[in-house]
Design an enzyme around this catalytic site. Sequence first.
Site, PDB file in Angstrom:
ATOM      1  CG  ASP A  61     -18.806   1.612  43.558  1.00  0.00           C
ATOM      2  OD1 ASP A  61     -18.860   0.674  42.558  1.00  0.00           O
ATOM      3  OD2 ASP A  61     -20.333   2.070  43.545  1.00  0.00           O
ATOM      4  NE  ARG A  67     -36.652 -13.726  54.802  1.00  0.00           N
ATOM      5  CZ  ARG A  67     -36.299 -13.916  55.777  1.00  0.00           C
ATOM      6  NH1 ARG A  67     -35.190 -13.657  56.402  1.00  0.00           N
ATOM      7  NH2 ARG A  67     -37.346 -14.781  56.519  1.00  0.00           N
ATOM      8  CE  LYS A  97     -24.634   0.713  36.315  1.00  0.00           C
ATOM      9  NZ  LYS A  97     -25.340   0.547  37.652  1.00  0.00           N
ATOM     10  CE1 TYR A 122     -26.117   6.099  40.098  1.00  0.00           C
ATOM     11  CE2 TYR A 122     -26.371   4.952  42.030  1.00  0.00           C
ATOM     12  CZ  TYR A 122     -26.823   5.253  40.893  1.00  0.00           C
ATOM     13  OH  TYR A 122     -27.957   4.703  40.496  1.00  0.00           O
TER      14      TYR A 122
END
Length: 395
Positions: free
Chosen positions: A169, A45, A194, A97
């Site tokens: 972004d 982690r 993406k 978004y």
Amino acid sequence: MQATTQLIHSIPVDPLTGAVSVPIYQTSTFVQDAPGVNKGYDYARSGNPTRATLESLIAQLEGGATGLAFASGLAAIDAVAKLLKTGDEIVAVDDIYGGAYRLFTQVYEQFGIKINFVDTSDPAKVLDAITPKTKLIWLETPTNPTLKISDIEAIAKIAKASNAWLCVDNTFATPALQQPLLLGADIVVHSATKYLGGHSDLIAGLVVTKDPELGARIKFYQNATGNILGPFDSWLVIRGIETLHLRIRQHSESALAIAKYLEQHPAVDKVYYPGLASHPNHATAKKQSKGFGGIVSFSLKQDHLDAATALVTSTKLFKLAESLGGIKSLVSHPASMTHKSIPAEKRQAAGVSDSLIRLSLGLEDVQDLISDLDQAFNTSAAKLEKSNTHQVAAC
């Protein structure tokens, strides 16, 4: 050295075995030589060699100091938002978004963080929205889905003068076309789902910071919340990034051809693509980007839901699906898909009409894609005519 060459050779060969492909360290823990004495890793982690390679790679691509990989793009956005505290304010792009809108308004507003949505394509409106409580300016450029362009350099100056962070972004442009940190931004986020992944086979998010100290703060949240990207998905993103420049070049070429085709189509009302001279922010896009990307949006002259639905259900090569940036072309209807969490009046005010359609151009031959759109326009027109005939007959 050209960016494509630098990218390929910045992905390291495994020093242990000489493997050309980055190894997938599929492990939860690491043996220690003594308590607290290890080879750089203790628990997956907190750190994993495969994830670390990806994090270093995206930092290099964006020209930043620290890269961090998360389980999704929204997890990356959430980690940045955790920099804020009760009473702080965010100035955010209005054409945002839907998932980011939901996160900001339904999660962080309840913690006393105010969100001011403005048209960031006009820097003056950003300046007007700034208050002494503004700590973060949030841009998408190009925006999703109307592809507005914000002047990163101009807004970075506003952010600096206001003692606020500027986060961009960069999902739609990618570092192959645009590097916001070099234009003055403090933070870059990506939905690596993406273009960076590029094959529609993973969910991932990335954050890059210019300042190492700021990066350390976000890394603390990454570890404290456990919102990490696993080693296999990290490897998939690395693999996708290896062909990023080639794919973006083809996506962009096809998008421009499709945008020009749509501009001439009699059923189309408006085309949204920053590579067109008719785009209101074309000059800004040309100034700050090396290209215009693989997304094209357009609205129909029949500005209603039925017309849009008929069209998006008539394509064959363009697959109706959420997401974008993969090798297969996709079509979506933002108002009922990606942006349905935004109230209708706010969607429409930001330019997301009921007839707006978003295309993600893949790597198919562009003439085949144009032929598919041709048949889809014809098929959808027939569907609407048939529906109208039935309605008249019913009356």
